[in-house]
Design a protein around this motif. Structure first.
Motif, PDB file in Angstrom:
ATOM      1  N   GLN A  28       0.837  -1.204   0.000  1.00  0.00           N
ATOM      2  CA  GLN A  28       0.000   0.000   0.000  1.00  0.00           C
ATOM      3  C   GLN A  28       0.874   1.257   0.000  1.00  0.00           C
ATOM      4  O   GLN A  28       0.573   2.224  -0.691  1.00  0.00           O
ATOM      5  CB  GLN A  28      -0.895  -0.007   1.246  1.00  0.00           C
ATOM      6  CG  GLN A  28      -1.910   1.092   1.291  1.00  0.00           C
ATOM      7  CD  GLN A  28      -3.128   0.767   0.485  1.00  0.00           C
ATOM      8  OE1 GLN A  28      -3.456  -0.391   0.318  1.00  0.00           O
ATOM      9  NE2 GLN A  28      -3.786   1.774  -0.041  1.00  0.00           N
ATOM     10  N   GLN A  32      -0.094   2.919  -3.275  1.00  0.00           N
ATOM     11  CA  GLN A  32      -1.174   3.860  -2.976  1.00  0.00           C
ATOM     12  C   GLN A  32      -2.503   3.432  -3.614  1.00  0.00           C
ATOM     13  O   GLN A  32      -3.286   4.252  -4.073  1.00  0.00           O
ATOM     14  CB  GLN A  32      -0.819   5.278  -3.478  1.00  0.00           C
ATOM     15  CG  GLN A  32       0.456   5.850  -2.933  1.00  0.00           C
ATOM     16  CD  GLN A  32       0.376   6.152  -1.449  1.00  0.00           C
ATOM     17  OE1 GLN A  32      -0.617   6.675  -0.991  1.00  0.00           O
ATOM     18  NE2 GLN A  32       1.405   5.790  -0.710  1.00  0.00           N
ATOM     19  N   ASP A  34      -5.512   0.192  -2.985  1.00  0.00           N
ATOM     20  CA  ASP A  34      -5.921  -0.993  -2.218  1.00  0.00           C
ATOM     21  C   ASP A  34      -5.972  -2.263  -3.068  1.00  0.00           C
ATOM     22  O   ASP A  34      -5.412  -3.292  -2.692  1.00  0.00           O
ATOM     23  CB  ASP A  34      -7.301  -0.770  -1.576  1.00  0.00           C
ATOM     24  CG  ASP A  34      -7.255   0.268  -0.470  1.00  0.00           C
ATOM     25  OD1 ASP A  34      -6.165   0.494   0.085  1.00  0.00           O
ATOM     26  OD2 ASP A  34      -8.320   0.840  -0.164  1.00  0.00           O
ATOM     27  N   SER A  37      -2.619  -3.476  -4.246  1.00  0.00           N
ATOM     28  CA  SER A  37      -1.835  -3.965  -3.107  1.00  0.00           C
ATOM     29  C   SER A  37      -2.233  -5.380  -2.737  1.00  0.00           C
ATOM     30  O   SER A  37      -1.379  -6.244  -2.500  1.00  0.00           O
ATOM     31  CB  SER A  37      -2.019  -3.046  -1.901  1.00  0.00           C
ATOM     32  OG  SER A  37      -1.572  -1.754  -2.208  1.00  0.00           O
TER      33      SER A  37
END
Length: 171
Positions: A28, A32, A34, A37
């Motif tokens: 993350q 940056q 979700d 990630s």
């Protein structure tokens, strides 16, 4: 390692919520995002499973996951950057090609106006020339001007002769 023990190790690592959340936090931090990630962390676990399934020895499994997770996150970041650069390049290329086409069209109109002014065409001849420039067929021009198609052919031939004479004079 045997398949059952490999699955047990993976299950134990995957159920270790502290490790999973730490890997997710690292991904993350880099990405940056979700969804990306989660994909990166899951891909790291899959990579570990594949390595163990192929019989390769992995001494430090959490370390392997950390390294794989980080490298995959950086790869995603690079792909994203490349994609953004490609889109920017495409937009710039498209914009400049439109400007070039507009300039070319403007230059052609300017040239045509220059040559047409030297021909001293009648209003009917200018109208016919406008339709010819727009690539209307003889049949279409005849319908618009409400005259027979044979008459259009004759007028086109007359225009062609005037242009030929002009070209000979300027050569």
């Amino acid at each position: 390692m045997k398949k059952k023990s490999i699955e047990g190790v993976i299950a134990a690592l995957f159920n270790d919520q502290k490790l999973y959340k730490a890997l997710l936090a690292k991904a993350q931090q880099v990405l940056q995002n979700d969804a990306e990630s989660i994909d990166v962390v899951n891909d790291a676990y899959i990579k570990l499973f594949e390595e163990l399934n192929q019989g390769k020895e992995v001494a430090n499994m959490p370390g392997f996951l950390w390294g794989t997770c980080y490298r995959k996150a950086v790869d995603v970041l690079r792909k994203r950057q490349h994609s953004l650069q490609y889109v920017a390049h495409c937009k710039a290329t498209f914009s400049s090609s439109q400007i070039c086409r507009q300039m070319k069209r403007f230059e052609q109109v300017g040239e045509w106006n220059h040559w047409l002014s030297q021909l001293h065409l009648t209003k009917d001849e200018l109208t016919l020339f406008g339709y010819i420039q727009q690539e209307y067929t003889n049949q279409e021009i005849a319908q618009v001007l409400n005259i027979p198609p044979d008459e259009i052919r004759k007028k086109k031939f007359s225009l062609k002769r005037k242009f030929q004479k002009l070209v000979k004079r300027t050569s």
